[in-house]
Design a protein around this motif. Structure first.
Motif, PDB file in Angstrom:
ATOM      1  N   THR A  52       5.286   4.566   3.226  1.00 29.82           N
ATOM      2  CA  THR A  52       4.906   5.936   3.588  1.00 29.82           C
ATOM      3  C   THR A  52       6.114   6.863   3.527  1.00 29.82           C
ATOM      4  O   THR A  52       7.092   6.549   2.824  1.00 29.82           O
ATOM      5  N   ASP A  53       6.074   7.978   4.249  1.00 29.91           N
ATOM      6  CA  ASP A  53       7.140   8.979   4.136  1.00 29.91           C
ATOM      7  C   ASP A  53       8.020   9.063   5.386  1.00 29.91           C
ATOM      8  O   ASP A  53       8.767  10.012   5.549  1.00 29.91           O
TER       9      ASP A  53
ATOM     10  N   GLY B 170      -0.211   8.799   0.162  1.00 33.17           N
ATOM     11  CA  GLY B 170      -0.272   9.975  -0.705  1.00 33.17           C
ATOM     12  C   GLY B 170       1.081  10.531  -1.126  1.00 33.17           C
ATOM     13  O   GLY B 170       1.289  10.860  -2.300  1.00 33.17           O
TER      14      GLY B 170
ATOM     15  N   LYS C 212       0.856  -1.193   0.000  1.00 34.45           N
ATOM     16  CA  LYS C 212       0.000   0.000   0.000  1.00 34.45           C
ATOM     17  C   LYS C 212       0.889   1.238   0.000  1.00 34.45           C
ATOM     18  O   LYS C 212       1.802   1.354   0.825  1.00 34.45           O
TER      19      LYS C 212
ATOM     20  N   LYS D 121      -0.622   8.639  13.360  1.00 32.83           N
ATOM     21  CA  LYS D 121      -1.299   8.736  12.064  1.00 32.83           C
ATOM     22  C   LYS D 121      -0.703   7.811  11.003  1.00 32.83           C
ATOM     23  O   LYS D 121      -1.341   7.520   9.991  1.00 32.83           O
TER      24      LYS D 121
ATOM     25  N   LEU E 107       7.361   5.436  14.698  1.00 30.79           N
ATOM     26  CA  LEU E 107       8.360   6.144  15.488  1.00 30.79           C
ATOM     27  C   LEU E 107       7.886   6.219  16.935  1.00 30.79           C
ATOM     28  O   LEU E 107       6.689   6.084  17.219  1.00 30.79           O
TER      29      LEU E 107
HETATM   30  P1  ADP Z   1       0.480   8.231   4.103  1.00 32.63           P
HETATM   31  O1  ADP Z   1       0.038   9.312   3.195  1.00 32.63           O
HETATM   32  O2  ADP Z   1       1.677   7.480   3.589  1.00 32.63           O
HETATM   33  O3  ADP Z   1      -0.633   7.343   4.540  1.00 32.63           O
HETATM   34  P2  ADP Z   1       0.287   9.671   6.609  1.00 32.63           P
HETATM   35  O4  ADP Z   1       0.520  11.135   6.501  1.00 32.63           O
HETATM   36  O5  ADP Z   1      -1.094   9.178   6.733  1.00 32.63           O
HETATM   37  O6  ADP Z   1       1.053   8.965   5.382  1.00 32.63           O
HETATM   38  O7  ADP Z   1       1.127   9.066   7.835  1.00 32.63           O
HETATM   39  C1  ADP Z   1       2.520   9.302   7.924  1.00 32.63           C
HETATM   40  C2  ADP Z   1       2.769  10.446   8.871  1.00 32.63           C
HETATM   41  O8  ADP Z   1       2.325  10.074  10.175  1.00 32.63           O
HETATM   42  C3  ADP Z   1       4.215  10.790   9.076  1.00 32.63           C
HETATM   43  O9  ADP Z   1       4.681  11.660   8.069  1.00 32.63           O
HETATM   44  C4  ADP Z   1       4.219  11.418  10.461  1.00 32.63           C
HETATM   45  O10 ADP Z   1       4.224  12.815  10.379  1.00 32.63           O
HETATM   46  C5  ADP Z   1       2.905  10.980  11.095  1.00 32.63           C
HETATM   47  N1  ADP Z   1       3.055  10.317  12.389  1.00 32.63           N
HETATM   48  C6  ADP Z   1       2.382  10.622  13.537  1.00 32.63           C
HETATM   49  N2  ADP Z   1       2.740   9.840  14.539  1.00 32.63           N
HETATM   50  C7  ADP Z   1       3.684   8.990  14.055  1.00 32.63           C
HETATM   51  C8  ADP Z   1       4.452   7.933  14.629  1.00 32.63           C
HETATM   52  N3  ADP Z   1       4.334   7.578  15.900  1.00 32.63           N
HETATM   53  N4  ADP Z   1       5.325   7.281  13.826  1.00 32.63           N
HETATM   54  C9  ADP Z   1       5.458   7.623  12.542  1.00 32.63           C
HETATM   55  N5  ADP Z   1       4.758   8.613  11.941  1.00 32.63           N
HETATM   56  C10 ADP Z   1       3.886   9.292  12.684  1.00 32.63           C
END
Ligand code: ADP
Ligand code: ASP
Ligand code: MG
Length: 452
Positions: free
Chosen positions: A231-232, A8, A5, A267, A237
């Motif tokens: 993801t990014d 964005g 998967k 998230k 974390l």
């Molecule tokens: P995608 O578009 O790949 O689904 P999201 O923006 O939904 O990505 O989720 C990735 C983001 O989640 C990261 O860029 C980060 O800012 C945020 N994030 C929040 N809490 C955490 C965490 N505990 N570990 C990793 N990322 C986190």
């Protein structure tokens, strides 16, 4: 075979989609078949589409149409770049047709000046329907045998529009009829995430961030070996990187820890993602599409046994606390049932609950019905609410057997006014409710104590 998967940012532009192609190619070379690919909308597109619907519904029709044209141009530019060859005509006309339909819907919304949840889903689903077409064509152009699968024929949901729940039996059957045959024929099925349809064929969406959930549903439906969330960031974390400057990578997590972290605000994983994986015991791996060589985070049924006392921290903002007080609660039974019936009636989930002899405090993060709920509760209790609160959650399997960890969490936060403290029966998390303005400081303190 694996399900991959891509979020964005991992399909944001031609450069990102080229990275995706190499990641897919590597998986195919390794496994000799598949993978099944699930993609989000290009980053920012879902927000933009919701903005279009809002503009159209509030008589800003020209604004809405000009935003649609910007989106059309962004998708066409990506198609020109990624798909210059044989697929070019098809993908350009597919994108064009989708936008023509979309323009018609937006004009109709402008006339009606009302956007129902059902229409909103038709508009919001477009981001994933487009990105999945584009990625399919780009994969074919790169010499990989990709085949587009319409997610509306693969994910069957109830009719709770904008946050629909998949019907598992129907979805499994639909996935077996749509995705498996493609894999068996040596193809790479590509689906848009986030999107489904009711049994009657109305388009639905699974709630914001729902593409992760789609990825897991596909993984469970076809019995994949692994569900990969690209993801990014490097993986799960130790805390939200937008709050804590240098969080640590969590290399391993149990399903239950991941579910708690996701539910309480991490998230990177949609909270429902873990459910289908647990049911079939399929490992989930979170990986960084910008650094595919990383090992990421592996989530399995096995609790993590490594050193850190806590596994991670998560937080939710914009939480509302509702205090319900009644002397009738004292030594009485049935009171809590009445309270929770009200929340059930307004389909509002409660996150944290604490009780004393004469009061119950609960938190909710869906504010839509708070006023109505307050009114209904006021019929039999005194009610007060407090907004701009936050929820901070410390998660770790070791909390179960080592009570001193929970004590340490609370004592580290001694100078922060805590409104509620709750430790679940699973004792896998300890959650505190505090003022939103105190959250960054509280987060820093805990992170410093447990992860430095
Ligand atoms: P995608 O578009 O790949 O689904 P999201 O923006 O939904 O990505 O989720 C990735 C983001 O989640 C990261 O860029 C980060 O800012 C945020 N994030 C929040 N809490 C955490 C965490 N505990 N570990 C990793 N990322 C986190
Ligand atoms: N595109 C949808 C959203 O932005 C779903 C997702 O990306 O997971 O919420
Ligand atoms: Mg996401």
């Amino acid at each position: 075979m694996v399900v991959q998967k891509f979020g964005g940012t991992s399909v944001a532009d031609p450069a990102a989609i080229r990275r995706l192609i190499e990641i897919v190619r590597t998986a195919r070379l390794r496994d000799g078949r598949g993978p099944a690919v699930v993609v989000s909308a290009m980053s920012g597109v879902t927000d933009a589409l919701l903005g279009v619907a809002a503009a159209a519904g509030s008589s800003r029709g020209d604004d809405a149409l000009s935003r649609v044209e910007q989106l059309r141009e962004r998708h066409l530019a990506a198609a020109r770049d990624l798909v210059p060859g044989t697929q070019h005509g098809t993908v350009v006309s597919d994108i064009g047709d989708s936008f023509d339909q979309h323009t018609a819907v937006v004009r109709a919304l402008g006339v009606l000046r009302e956007v129902s949840p059902r229409t909103l889903d038709v508009v919001a689903a477009m981001g994933e329907l487009l990105s999945s077409r584009l990625v399919t064509a780009a994969l074919v152009e790169a010499g990989l045998p990709a085949e587009w699968v319409d997610a509306r024929h693969a994910i069957v949901t109830n009719d709770d529009h904008t946050r629909a729940a998949p019907l598992l039996r129907e979805t499994t059957a639909a996935l077996r009829a749509s995705v498996l045959p493609a894999i068996d024929a040596g193809q790479i099925p590509v689906l848009g995430g986030f999107v489904g349809a009711t049994a009657e064929g109305h388009t639905t969406t699974l709630g914001r961030g729902g593409s992760d959930y789609s990825g897991a549903l596909v993984g469970a439906g076809i019995d994949a070996r692994e569900i990969q969330i690209w993801t990014d960031v490097d993986g799960m974390l130790s805390a939200d990187p937008r709050v804590i400057a240098q969080p640590r990578l969590v290399p391993r997590l149990s399903f239950l820890e991941a579910a708690e972290l996701a539910y309480f605000g991490a998230k990177v994983l949609h909270p429902s993602t873990i459910l289908p994986a647990v049911e079939r015991d399929i490992p989930v791996r979170i990986l960084n599409s910008m650094r595919p060589e990383g090992t990421g985070t592996l989530i399995t049924a096995r609790p993590s046994l490594d050193g850190t006392p806590l596994t991670g921290l998560a937080s939710k903002r914009d939480v509302t606390v509702i205090d319900i007080t009644s002397s009738r609660m004292l030594m009485a039974y049935g009171f809590l049932r009445r309270v929770f019936e009200v929340f059930e009636r307004f389909r509002t989930a409660v996150d944290v609950v604490t009780t004393s002899e004469v009061s119950v405090s609960v938190t909710v993060d869906d504010r839509r019905y708070v006023e109505a709920i307050t009114e209904a509760l006021s019929e039999f209790a005194e009610v007060s609410t407090e907004s701009e609160m936050a929820l901070l959650c410390a998660v770790g399997d070791r909390l179960r057997d080592e009570p001193e960890i929970a004590a340490r969490v609370v004592s580290v936060l001694e100078e922060v006014p805590l409104r509620m403290i709750s430790q679940a029966a699973s004792r896998r998390n300890i959650t505190v409710v505090l003022r939103q303005s105190d959250l960054p400081h509280a987060m820093q303190r805990l992170h410093q104590e447990f992860f430095k």
